[in-house]
Scaffold this active site. Structure first.
Site: not given
Ligand SMILES: CNc1ncnc2c1ncn2[C@@H]1O[C@H](/C=C/CNC(=O)c2cc(-c3ccc(F)cc3)cc(O)c2O)[C@@H](O)[C@H]1O
Ligand SMILES: [Mg+2]
Length: 214
Positions: A199, A169-170, A141, A144
């Site tokens: 969600e 997810d997603n 999650d 993406k």
């Molecule tokens: C680099 N590798 C990584 N290692 C560890 N953590 C990482 C990470 N990359 C990102 N993260 C973290 O994961 C999380 C990122 C999640 C990205 N999720 C989304 O973009 C997302 C986005 C939507 C979304 C859907 C529609 C919309 F209009 C707007 C947003 C819905 C979701 O359920 C999502 O999960 C943050 O906490 C970030 O700091």
């Molecule tokens: Mg998600």
């Protein structure tokens, strides 16, 4: 400078949920996201599917990529069997700090390890650092476009075993097209799509469950 959304979400948990009651923590976050501010937690509808897969797998070792505020962390950890343990990777220190407090409010800190850092940096070191042989369950999650490179890394590091269940997810919104194509075409995975909604909205989204065949 005011508070961040994760900090406001944490405050809603501390004001509305009962310490040690993971169900009330989940309900408080869902209430906050439905009635105050939308946030990118897996949510209650997809969360119900997550619950059913976690209960079916009953993992001793579980990995989550992308902790954010810890909502799905709590959903997974509350269903782990005795001795079960969840490692969750989060590279944003502010999100990790909020997640630790949400997880503690739910009383699940003994089952969960929030590891700060990038998934790509940490995955090669999970075995030596945490004594993990392989994962029974992985929840994806985070960003993406990292789903695919990260499961390939998990494969290369030998952290998947015959029967490991991946749940992503997603896969529709925002979408993970390269990941989806890979797990659905690869002979190494048996994949199934669970249709649902983004969600707290009526937009289409869903979870992809993929069993690693080795
Ligand atoms: C680099 N590798 C990584 N290692 C560890 N953590 C990482 C990470 N990359 C990102 N993260 C973290 O994961 C999380 C990122 C999640 C990205 N999720 C989304 O973009 C997302 C986005 C939507 C979304 C859907 C529609 C919309 F209009 C707007 C947003 C819905 C979701 O359920 C999502 O999960 C943050 O906490 C970030 O700091
Ligand atoms: Mg998600």
């Amino acid at each position: 400078t005011g508070t961040t959304r994760p900090q406001r979400l944490l405050r809603a948990v501390q004001e509305r949920a009962t310490r040690g009651d993971s169900e009330s923590v989940i309900a408080a976050i869902d209430h906050f996201c439905r009635h105050q501010e939308w946030a990118m937690n897996v949510g209650d509808e997809k969360g119900f599917i997550l619950d059913s897969v976690v209960s079916e797998v009953s993992p001793q070792t579980a990995l989550e990529l992308g902790t954010y505020c810890g909502y799905s962390t709590v959903r997974i950890a509350r269903l782990l069997p005795p001795g079960g343990h969840l490692i969750t990777l989060e590279f944003n220190p502010n999100y990790a700090a909020v997640a630790r407090q949400v997880i503690a409010w739910a009383g699940l800190e003994d089952m969960v390890q929030v590891v700060e850092g990038a998934s790509g940096d940490w995955i090669p070191h999970l075995r030596e650092h945490f004594g993990i042989e392989s994962f029974d369950f992985v929840f994806l999650d985070h960003w993406k476009e990292l789903y695919l490179p990260d499961i390939k890394l998990l494969e290369e590091c030998g952290l998947l075993r015959k029967g490991t269940v991946l749940l992503a997810d997603n896969v529709i919104c925002p979408g993970t097209p390269d990941y989806l194509e890979y797990v659905r075409k690869s002979q190494s995975y048996e994949s199934h799509y669970f249709g649902s909604h983004l969600e707290y909205t009526r937009a289409e989204d869903g979870l992809e469950k993929s069993v690693y065949l080795g």
